[in-house]
Design a protein around this motif. Structure first.
Motif, PDB file in Angstrom:
ATOM      1  N   GLU A 253      -9.512  57.749  48.095  1.00  0.00           N
ATOM      2  CA  GLU A 253      -8.659  56.944  49.067  1.00  0.00           C
ATOM      3  C   GLU A 253      -7.524  57.951  49.508  1.00  0.00           C
ATOM      4  N   GLN A 254      -7.646  58.351  50.900  1.00  0.00           N
ATOM      5  CA  GLN A 254      -6.421  59.226  51.287  1.00  0.00           C
ATOM      6  C   GLN A 254      -5.618  58.732  52.324  1.00  0.00           C
ATOM      7  N   PHE A 255      -4.450  59.166  52.731  1.00  0.00           N
ATOM      8  CA  PHE A 255      -3.802  58.378  53.889  1.00  0.00           C
ATOM      9  C   PHE A 255      -4.527  58.355  54.960  1.00  0.00           C
ATOM     10  N   GLY A 256      -5.607  59.332  55.612  1.00  0.00           N
ATOM     11  CA  GLY A 256      -6.414  59.177  56.471  1.00  0.00           C
ATOM     12  C   GLY A 256      -7.268  57.943  56.637  1.00  0.00           C
ATOM     13  N   ASP A 257      -7.461  57.486  55.332  1.00  0.00           N
ATOM     14  CA  ASP A 257      -8.205  56.245  55.356  1.00  0.00           C
ATOM     15  C   ASP A 257      -7.336  54.880  55.408  1.00  0.00           C
ATOM     16  N   VAL A 258      -6.020  55.184  55.050  1.00  0.00           N
ATOM     17  CA  VAL A 258      -5.073  53.629  55.330  1.00  0.00           C
ATOM     18  C   VAL A 258      -4.363  53.736  56.411  1.00  0.00           C
ATOM     19  N   VAL A 259      -3.867  54.772  57.293  1.00  0.00           N
ATOM     20  CA  VAL A 259      -3.123  54.649  58.233  1.00  0.00           C
ATOM     21  C   VAL A 259      -3.545  54.239  59.438  1.00  0.00           C
ATOM     22  N   GLU A 260      -2.930  53.117  59.835  1.00  0.00           N
ATOM     23  CA  GLU A 260      -3.897  52.424  61.172  1.00  0.00           C
ATOM     24  C   GLU A 260      -3.061  52.680  62.454  1.00  0.00           C
ATOM     25  N   PRO A 261      -3.802  53.050  63.502  1.00  0.00           N
ATOM     26  CA  PRO A 261      -3.006  53.010  64.773  1.00  0.00           C
ATOM     27  C   PRO A 261      -2.496  51.811  65.207  1.00  0.00           C
ATOM     28  N   THR A 262      -1.136  51.428  65.821  1.00  0.00           N
ATOM     29  CA  THR A 262      -0.607  50.268  66.124  1.00  0.00           C
ATOM     30  C   THR A 262       0.250  50.482  67.340  1.00  0.00           C
ATOM     31  N   THR A 263       0.914  49.161  67.428  1.00  0.00           N
ATOM     32  CA  THR A 263       1.760  49.350  68.543  1.00  0.00           C
ATOM     33  C   THR A 263       3.130  48.638  68.392  1.00  0.00           C
ATOM     34  N   LEU A 264       4.083  48.776  69.258  1.00  0.00           N
ATOM     35  CA  LEU A 264       5.636  48.354  68.739  1.00  0.00           C
ATOM     36  C   LEU A 264       5.144  46.774  68.722  1.00  0.00           C
ATOM     37  N   ASP A 265       4.307  45.890  69.279  1.00  0.00           N
ATOM     38  CA  ASP A 265       4.177  44.438  69.154  1.00  0.00           C
ATOM     39  C   ASP A 265       3.795  44.207  67.792  1.00  0.00           C
ATOM     40  N   GLU A 266       2.834  44.951  67.193  1.00  0.00           N
ATOM     41  CA  GLU A 266       2.177  44.664  65.934  1.00  0.00           C
ATOM     42  C   GLU A 266       2.986  45.593  64.751  1.00  0.00           C
ATOM     43  N   ALA A 267       3.903  46.406  65.127  1.00  0.00           N
ATOM     44  CA  ALA A 267       4.612  47.192  64.012  1.00  0.00           C
ATOM     45  C   ALA A 267       5.010  46.402  62.734  1.00  0.00           C
ATOM     46  N   ASP A 268       5.519  45.229  62.997  1.00  0.00           N
ATOM     47  CA  ASP A 268       5.873  44.440  61.920  1.00  0.00           C
ATOM     48  C   ASP A 268       4.955  44.104  60.987  1.00  0.00           C
ATOM     49  N   ALA A 269       3.482  44.321  61.235  1.00  0.00           N
ATOM     50  CA  ALA A 269       2.641  44.052  59.990  1.00  0.00           C
ATOM     51  C   ALA A 269       2.358  45.219  59.194  1.00  0.00           C
ATOM     52  N   PHE A 270       3.321  46.205  59.400  1.00  0.00           N
ATOM     53  CA  PHE A 270       3.251  47.482  58.385  1.00  0.00           C
ATOM     54  C   PHE A 270       4.525  47.547  57.569  1.00  0.00           C
ATOM     55  N   ASP A 271       4.526  47.909  56.385  1.00  0.00           N
ATOM     56  CA  ASP A 271       5.819  48.428  55.618  1.00  0.00           C
ATOM     57  C   ASP A 271       6.499  49.257  56.402  1.00  0.00           C
ATOM     58  N   ALA A 272       5.642  50.429  57.038  1.00  0.00           N
ATOM     59  CA  ALA A 272       6.390  51.525  57.705  1.00  0.00           C
ATOM     60  C   ALA A 272       5.479  51.937  58.565  1.00  0.00           C
ATOM     61  N   VAL A 273       6.057  52.765  59.751  1.00  0.00           N
ATOM     62  CA  VAL A 273       5.129  53.348  60.925  1.00  0.00           C
ATOM     63  C   VAL A 273       5.724  54.803  61.171  1.00  0.00           C
ATOM     64  N   LEU A 274       4.836  55.601  61.355  1.00  0.00           N
ATOM     65  CA  LEU A 274       4.967  56.864  61.841  1.00  0.00           C
ATOM     66  C   LEU A 274       5.140  56.998  63.312  1.00  0.00           C
ATOM     67  N   ILE A 275       6.395  57.780  63.827  1.00  0.00           N
ATOM     68  CA  ILE A 275       6.433  58.260  65.232  1.00  0.00           C
ATOM     69  C   ILE A 275       6.763  59.709  65.347  1.00  0.00           C
ATOM     70  N   GLY A 276       5.457  60.431  66.217  1.00  0.00           N
ATOM     71  CA  GLY A 276       5.865  61.664  66.311  1.00  0.00           C
ATOM     72  C   GLY A 276       6.964  62.079  67.536  1.00  0.00           C
ATOM     73  N   GLU A 277       7.748  63.323  67.178  1.00  0.00           N
ATOM     74  CA  GLU A 277       8.519  63.415  68.320  1.00  0.00           C
ATOM     75  C   GLU A 277       8.337  65.050  68.708  1.00  0.00           C
ATOM     76  N   PRO A 278       7.493  65.437  69.503  1.00  0.00           N
ATOM     77  CA  PRO A 278       7.133  66.689  69.569  1.00  0.00           C
ATOM     78  C   PRO A 278       7.795  67.695  70.564  1.00  0.00           C
ATOM     79  N   TYR A 279       9.238  67.942  69.917  1.00  0.00           N
ATOM     80  CA  TYR A 279      10.094  68.329  70.826  1.00  0.00           C
ATOM     81  C   TYR A 279      10.984  69.583  69.997  1.00  0.00           C
ATOM     82  N   ASP A 280      11.081  70.622  70.694  1.00  0.00           N
ATOM     83  CA  ASP A 280      12.030  71.726  70.060  1.00  0.00           C
ATOM     84  C   ASP A 280      12.767  72.584  71.163  1.00  0.00           C
TER      85      ASP A 280
END
Length: 306
Positions: A19-46
């Protein structure tokens, strides 16, 4: 500013027991974020980097490295309940305007009952990532080779976020892993004047747990703690793919141990890993270290907090 559609995650192993993180991380939305302990957010900026650029590709590299990491930590079991909100839409332009636009999105994310994990991107977005937490007293534990409290001259940079946060009312600050001869006297004096705690990389090498406790002791009077990892805190041999790699930094093992200690604090309300620049990396060492920093943090974070 809005969020792009999150990627689909897959673990690359063909062993059903892996079991890897690729198996457990699920795409989600702001409306459904509360269902997770943590959410990832990318910030592609330099666009605010003082030195070498490349961190805009960091979110993708961190996700790719994380997807292949197994979820199990000895003594803790598997990490679960992680969502991915996708990447923040960031456009080039005036850095101050970018920060304010990003802050509109991060404010929405912080209102969710979940832990946001920001994938940088450069250090200038630390300001909008943490600023929405000024609803009460706020402290920041910053794992960084530099203090990043330069004065804003013209527009913000990757070297100004903690000056901006102090001017906005930051209540407590600790920099862990600061390097000798990497910070000007004026900025060291500024942090001292603000009552901040500076824990050098040398002090970490002498006693890892004591170094982490010094950082948490500096947070004693605050209600909320935000945690930042600038990957240049690691020695250049462990993280060559950053804007300003230098010798004399932390080992990955030291960083991972301290992150587990800090993540266990029940006031933690946000976490970020910034300054991963894949085009400057060697053998994906920096992305691998950043992804494992996330894994270690999550393995000690208790999402079931009141």
């Amino acid at each position: 500013m809005s969020l792009r559609e999150p990627p689909v995650w897959n673990g690359p192993s063909d062993d059903p027991n892996d079991e890897q993180f690729g198996d457990v991380v699920e795409p989600t939305t702001l409306d459904e974020a509360d269902a997770f302990d943590a959410v990832l957010i990318g910030e592609p900026y330099d666009g605010a980097v003082i030195g070498r650029r490349g961190a805009r590709e960091g979110p993708g590299a961190l996700r790719e490295a994380l997807a292949g990491i197994k979820t199990h930590r000895f003594g803790a079991g598997p990490v679960k309940s992680i969502g991915d909100l996708g990447d923040v839409e960031v456009s080039d332009g005036d850095v101050g305007a970018v920060q304010e636009s990003a802050r509109e999105t991060t404010r929405e994310i912080h209102t969710s009952d979940t832990l946001p994990i920001f994938l940088g991107g450069d250090n200038s977005l630390t300001y909008p990532n943490a600023a929405p937490l000024f609803t009460g007293s706020l402290g920041i534990v910053n794992f960084d080779a530099h203090l990043d409290c330069r004065e804003v001259r013209g527009e913000p940079t990757s070297g100004t976020p903690y000056r901006q946060l102090h001017e906005a009312g930051l209540d407590a600050y600790a920099c862990v892993g600061a390097r000798h001869f990497e910070t000007s006297t004026a900025y060291a004096d500024y942090v001292d004047y603000q009552g901040g705690e500076i824990v050098t990389s040398e002090a970490v090498g002498e006693d890892v747990e004591s170094a982490a406790e010094r950082a948490l002791d500096a947070m004693a009077e605050v209600d909320t703690v935000y945690v930042s990892v600038d990957l240049d805190v690691l020695d250049a041999t462990a993280a060559p793919g950053v804007s300003a790699p230098t010798p004399g930094g932390l080992t990955t093992r030291e960083l991972f141990r301290m992150l587990r200690i800090v993540a266990a604090d029940d006031r933690v309300a946000g976490f970020e890993v910034v300054e991963c620049a894949p085009s400057l990396d060697s053998g994906n060492l920096t992305a691998a270290a950043g992804a494992r920093a996330i894994a270690h943090f999550l393995s000690a974070y208790d999402g079931d907090r009141s």
